[in-house]
Design an enzyme around this catalytic site. Structure first.
Site, PDB file in Angstrom:
ATOM      1  N   GLU A 159      44.217  24.442  64.455  1.00 40.74           N
ATOM      2  CA  GLU A 159      45.136  25.575  64.480  1.00 40.74           C
ATOM      3  C   GLU A 159      45.354  26.015  65.923  1.00 40.74           C
ATOM      4  O   GLU A 159      44.410  26.151  66.673  1.00 40.74           O
ATOM      5  CB  GLU A 159      44.530  26.726  63.663  1.00 40.74           C
ATOM      6  N   VAL A 165      35.795  27.935  58.454  1.00 38.73           N
ATOM      7  CA  VAL A 165      34.615  28.802  58.630  1.00 38.73           C
ATOM      8  C   VAL A 165      34.315  28.928  60.120  1.00 38.73           C
ATOM      9  O   VAL A 165      34.871  28.204  60.938  1.00 38.73           O
ATOM     10  CB  VAL A 165      33.390  28.218  57.885  1.00 38.73           C
ATOM     11  N   ASN A 166      33.428  29.861  60.448  1.00 38.67           N
ATOM     12  CA  ASN A 166      33.136  30.068  61.858  1.00 38.67           C
ATOM     13  C   ASN A 166      32.256  28.952  62.432  1.00 38.67           C
ATOM     14  O   ASN A 166      31.391  28.426  61.752  1.00 38.67           O
ATOM     15  CB  ASN A 166      32.510  31.448  62.122  1.00 38.67           C
ATOM     16  N   CYS A 187      37.859  31.779  71.361  1.00 35.64           N
ATOM     17  CA  CYS A 187      38.030  30.332  71.478  1.00 35.64           C
ATOM     18  C   CYS A 187      37.729  29.731  72.836  1.00 35.64           C
ATOM     19  O   CYS A 187      37.027  28.727  72.927  1.00 35.64           O
ATOM     20  CB  CYS A 187      39.469  29.967  71.124  1.00 35.64           C
ATOM     21  N   GLU A 199      46.003  35.078  68.709  1.00 30.32           N
ATOM     22  CA  GLU A 199      45.953  36.373  68.062  1.00 30.32           C
ATOM     23  C   GLU A 199      47.032  37.284  68.643  1.00 30.32           C
ATOM     24  O   GLU A 199      47.345  37.209  69.827  1.00 30.32           O
ATOM     25  CB  GLU A 199      44.575  36.998  68.241  1.00 30.32           C
ATOM     26  N   ALA A 236      41.077  24.169  76.752  1.00 26.15           N
ATOM     27  CA  ALA A 236      40.491  24.003  78.086  1.00 26.15           C
ATOM     28  C   ALA A 236      41.585  24.064  79.159  1.00 26.15           C
ATOM     29  O   ALA A 236      41.430  24.715  80.190  1.00 26.15           O
ATOM     30  CB  ALA A 236      39.735  22.679  78.169  1.00 26.15           C
TER      31      ALA A 236
HETATM   32  C1  UDX Z   1      43.828  31.086  72.262  1.00 26.47           C
HETATM   33  C2  UDX Z   1      44.929  29.998  72.326  1.00 26.47           C
HETATM   34  O1  UDX Z   1      46.058  30.544  73.024  1.00 26.47           O
HETATM   35  C3  UDX Z   1      45.318  29.542  70.926  1.00 26.47           C
HETATM   36  O2  UDX Z   1      46.257  28.495  71.004  1.00 26.47           O
HETATM   37  C4  UDX Z   1      44.065  29.063  70.201  1.00 26.47           C
HETATM   38  O3  UDX Z   1      44.387  28.667  68.875  1.00 26.47           O
HETATM   39  C5  UDX Z   1      43.012  30.148  70.181  1.00 26.47           C
HETATM   40  O4  UDX Z   1      42.725  30.579  71.519  1.00 26.47           O
HETATM   41  P1  UDX Z   1      43.779  33.686  71.750  1.00 26.47           P
HETATM   42  O5  UDX Z   1      42.305  33.622  72.041  1.00 26.47           O
HETATM   43  O6  UDX Z   1      44.234  34.417  70.542  1.00 26.47           O
HETATM   44  O7  UDX Z   1      44.392  32.214  71.622  1.00 26.47           O
HETATM   45  O8  UDX Z   1      44.470  34.398  72.996  1.00 26.47           O
HETATM   46  P2  UDX Z   1      45.320  33.967  74.273  1.00 26.47           P
HETATM   47  O9  UDX Z   1      46.655  34.601  74.183  1.00 26.47           O
HETATM   48  O10 UDX Z   1      45.272  32.526  74.536  1.00 26.47           O
HETATM   49  O11 UDX Z   1      44.534  34.727  75.442  1.00 26.47           O
HETATM   50  C6  UDX Z   1      43.187  34.430  75.743  1.00 26.47           C
HETATM   51  C7  UDX Z   1      42.691  35.287  76.880  1.00 26.47           C
HETATM   52  O12 UDX Z   1      43.315  34.932  78.104  1.00 26.47           O
HETATM   53  C8  UDX Z   1      42.964  36.782  76.699  1.00 26.47           C
HETATM   54  O13 UDX Z   1      41.817  37.514  77.115  1.00 26.47           O
HETATM   55  C9  UDX Z   1      44.147  37.041  77.608  1.00 26.47           C
HETATM   56  O14 UDX Z   1      44.214  38.371  78.052  1.00 26.47           O
HETATM   57  C10 UDX Z   1      43.836  36.088  78.751  1.00 26.47           C
HETATM   58  N1  UDX Z   1      45.026  35.679  79.536  1.00 26.47           N
HETATM   59  C11 UDX Z   1      46.065  35.007  78.942  1.00 26.47           C
HETATM   60  C12 UDX Z   1      45.082  35.948  80.900  1.00 26.47           C
HETATM   61  O15 UDX Z   1      44.155  36.546  81.465  1.00 26.47           O
HETATM   62  N2  UDX Z   1      46.178  35.532  81.620  1.00 26.47           N
HETATM   63  C13 UDX Z   1      47.221  34.854  81.050  1.00 26.47           C
HETATM   64  O16 UDX Z   1      48.162  34.494  81.764  1.00 26.47           O
HETATM   65  C14 UDX Z   1      47.157  34.584  79.660  1.00 26.47           C
HETATM   66  P1  ADP Z   2      38.009  32.303  62.688  1.00 21.43           P
HETATM   67  O1  ADP Z   2      38.381  33.148  63.870  1.00 21.43           O
HETATM   68  O2  ADP Z   2      37.749  30.857  63.069  1.00 21.43           O
HETATM   69  O3  ADP Z   2      38.928  32.428  61.536  1.00 21.43           O
HETATM   70  P2  ADP Z   2      36.113  34.116  61.430  1.00 21.43           P
HETATM   71  O4  ADP Z   2      34.696  34.397  61.857  1.00 21.43           O
HETATM   72  O5  ADP Z   2      37.134  35.194  61.575  1.00 21.43           O
HETATM   73  O6  ADP Z   2      36.544  32.800  62.215  1.00 21.43           O
HETATM   74  O7  ADP Z   2      36.142  33.647  59.903  1.00 21.43           O
HETATM   75  C1  ADP Z   2      35.297  32.707  59.329  1.00 21.43           C
HETATM   76  C2  ADP Z   2      34.997  33.151  57.884  1.00 21.43           C
HETATM   77  O8  ADP Z   2      34.314  32.084  57.219  1.00 21.43           O
HETATM   78  C3  ADP Z   2      34.085  34.373  57.752  1.00 21.43           C
HETATM   79  O9  ADP Z   2      34.770  35.380  57.038  1.00 21.43           O
HETATM   80  C4  ADP Z   2      32.850  33.850  56.971  1.00 21.43           C
HETATM   81  O10 ADP Z   2      32.344  34.806  56.049  1.00 21.43           O
HETATM   82  C5  ADP Z   2      33.438  32.648  56.247  1.00 21.43           C
HETATM   83  N1  ADP Z   2      32.440  31.651  55.830  1.00 21.43           N
HETATM   84  C6  ADP Z   2      31.476  31.067  56.582  1.00 21.43           C
HETATM   85  N2  ADP Z   2      30.780  30.164  55.845  1.00 21.43           N
HETATM   86  C7  ADP Z   2      31.327  30.142  54.592  1.00 21.43           C
HETATM   87  C8  ADP Z   2      31.066  29.410  53.375  1.00 21.43           C
HETATM   88  N3  ADP Z   2      30.115  28.487  53.315  1.00 21.43           N
HETATM   89  N4  ADP Z   2      31.823  29.682  52.287  1.00 21.43           N
HETATM   90  C9  ADP Z   2      32.813  30.624  52.350  1.00 21.43           C
HETATM   91  N5  ADP Z   2      33.113  31.329  53.465  1.00 21.43           N
HETATM   92  C10 ADP Z   2      32.387  31.104  54.573  1.00 21.43           C
END
Ligand code: UDX
Ligand code: ADP
Length: 481
Positions: free
Chosen positions: A157, A86-87, A272, A161, A221
């Site tokens: 995880e 969940v979020n 994230c 994306e 981080a």
């Molecule tokens: C990140 C982590 O990579 C992933 O492991 C974790 O589970 C979730 O957070 P994500 O947010 O999907 O993943 O994107 P990521 O590819 O990490 O990029 C994050 C941001 O950094 C983006 O805005 C991207 O454009 C920027 N970025 C990335 C840069 O500006 N420069 C780089 O060299 C790499």
């Molecule tokens: P992430 O990027 O971590 O996957 P999202 O915001 O995309 O986060 O997804 C989290 C999902 O969890 C949402 O679709 C939200 O509706 C769902 N959620 C939050 N609380 C509950 C709950 N108590 N039971 C079922 N689903 C839930």
């Protein structure tokens, strides 16, 4: 047959479960969510998130061993292993506002599991949570257990994306943290058994619960810190005439550093990095580690600085004002290959330009007009001043935003063009045609270093790219604040 249930059908839960279903035909996977529209979308041809390769995987498994449902309690009741995905947004009010993770959704999921369960369960933390969350969850479950055994595991995880499916199919590592008791270790082995169906054993790391929780925050981080480091260098490169791409190439050749995540940009975005660093900062502060907290906070400060620096560069280059000028914005997603706009740096850049009364024409191949307007009109949480919200864009400014269907339309009649997301298609545009259609002098500000500025300058553009030697035109401009 092992039954898995995942609570939360979002960016993490959906793709992760789809890949588990694909790789483990003997496991039945149910993804549940309280959002009816999200579940309906997962069951339709129009999945709620865009992820290369995802549709293929879902189509292969849906209805066989992969199910999407709003019947949360039924599937929790039936499952042996429950992933909680969940979020966990940053808290916006109360204690820890601006830093601590808001665990409301997590807690309500844990209480629901405790209420519904009638048999032993393994509960897996999938969403990123502050260190020691497992302990709190354990307490909720244990105090409501009615004799049932709940084993908590942390299995963070690491997917990014845009590459989620590849990251899941071929992960650098899978991390499983559990209690060091016989029951805890048995649960670790059970989850390991699921991943071992496609992940080589040496890549499955098992640790204690707290190490697994902290490793996730630490990884994000470290990654974000690399980007802020190279972005800080980009400012120095512009001041000295060095080229940040040359510098990061040379630095990345050191095998102890490596070449990845060293691309200078307008700043990192996504759901994230900022959230996890804020959470880390809060944990440090709670443990009296002020200097450590300050160190990590600076990573976000440099990120904010980079966005502000870009806006200042655009405005100062264009004769210190963009008031009434049309600026084409190419890209709004936080990175390429996703329609996600959470914490997108483009939003802050657009708000900065609108603050100077620019007229914006925004084009992004995946982000919808509705989403762009929603983002611009939302209150944004101000992490640095937790009691404040950054005001939404005023209705008067929103009138100055239009959303274009193609990049050429966005650029037509514009004074300047800003590239804010590194979509591949922006590399291949016909910039001669764009130049002809723009006001003169025509400016390009490449916030992702994807176009060849030397070529653009030959066409007549005044071109800026992050951390590169400045256009002779820009050298004469006043120093940036
Ligand atoms: C990140 C982590 O990579 C992933 O492991 C974790 O589970 C979730 O957070 P994500 O947010 O999907 O993943 O994107 P990521 O590819 O990490 O990029 C994050 C941001 O950094 C983006 O805005 C991207 O454009 C920027 N970025 C990335 C840069 O500006 N420069 C780089 O060299 C790499
Ligand atoms: P992430 O990027 O971590 O996957 P999202 O915001 O995309 O986060 O997804 C989290 C999902 O969890 C949402 O679709 C939200 O509706 C769902 N959620 C939050 N609380 C509950 C709950 N108590 N039971 C079922 N689903 C839930």
């Amino acid at each position: 047959m092992v039954k898995i249930c995942c609570i939360g059908a979002g960016y993490v839960g959906g793709p992760t479960m789809a890949v588990i279903a694909l790789k483990c035909p003997s496991v039945e996977v149910a993804v549940v969510d309280i959002s009816v529209s999200r579940i309906n979308a997962w069951n339709s041809d129009q999945l709620p998130i865009y992820e290369p390769g995802l549709e293929d995987v879902v189509k292969q498994c849906r209805g066989k061993n992969l199910f999407f449902s709003t019947d949360v309690e039924k599937h929790v009741y039936e499952a042996d292993i429950i992933f909680v995905s969940v979020n966990t947004p940053t808290k916006t009010r109360g204690l820890g506002a601006g830093k601590a993770a808001d665990l409301t959704y997590w807690e309500s999921a844990a209480r629901m599991i405790a209420n519904v369960a009638k048999t032993d369960k393994i509960v897996v933390e999938k969403s990123t949570v502050p260190v020691k969350t497992a302990e709190a969850i354990e307490k909720i479950l244990a105090h409501n257990s009615k004799g049932i055994s709940f084993q908590i595991l942390s299995n963070p995880e690491f997917l990014a994306e845009g590459t989620a499916i590849q990251d899941l199919l071929n992960p650098d590592r899978v991390l499983i943290g559990g209690r060091e008791t016989p029951k805890g270790q048995k649960a670790v082995e059970a989850l390991k058994g699921v991943y071992a169906q496609w992940v080589p054993e040496e890549r499955i790391i098992t640790t204690n619960l707290w190490s697994a929780e902290l490793s996730k925050l630490a990884t994000n981080a470290f990654l974000a810190q690399r980007i802020s480091s190279v972005n800080a260098m980009s400012a120095l490169c512009e001041a000295t005439g060095a080229d940040v791409q040359e510098v990061s190439y040379a630095v990345g050749k050191d095998s102890r550093i490596g070449p990845k995540f060293l691309n200078a940009s307008i700043g990192f975005g996504g759901s994230c990095f900022q959230k996890d660093i804020l959470s880390l900062v809060y944990i440090c502060e709670c443990n009296g580690l002020k200097e450590v907290a300050c160190y990590w906070k600076q990573v976000i400060k440099v990120n904010d600085y980079q966005k502000a620096r870009f806006v200042n560069r655009v405005i100062s280059s264009m004769f210190n004002t963009v008031s009434g000028k049309k600026i084409a914005v190419l890209g709004f997603a936080f990175k390429k290959d996703t329609g996600d706009t959470r914490e997108t740096p483009a939003l802050d850049v657009c708000k900065g330009l609108l603050g100077d009364k620019a007229r914006l024409s925004i084009y992004d191949p995946l982000v919808t007009e509705d989403q762009i307007r929603r983002d611009l009109s939302m209150n944004k949480f101000d992490w640095d001043h937790p009691i404040h919200l950054q005001p939404p864009t005023s209705p008067a400014s929103i009138k100055h935003v239009s959303v274009a269907w193609d990049p050429y339309q966005a650029a037509k009649g514009a004074h300047g063009l800003c590239i804010l997301t590194e979509w591949d298609e922006f590399k291949e545009l016909d910039y001669e045609k764009i130049y002809e259609s723009m006001q003169k002098p025509a400016f390009v500000f490449d916030g992702r270093n994807i176009v060849d500025v030397a070529r653009l300058r030959k066409m007549g553009f005044i071109a800026y790219s992050i951390g590169k030697p400045l256009d002779p035109w820009l050298k004469g401009m006043p120093a940036l604040a």
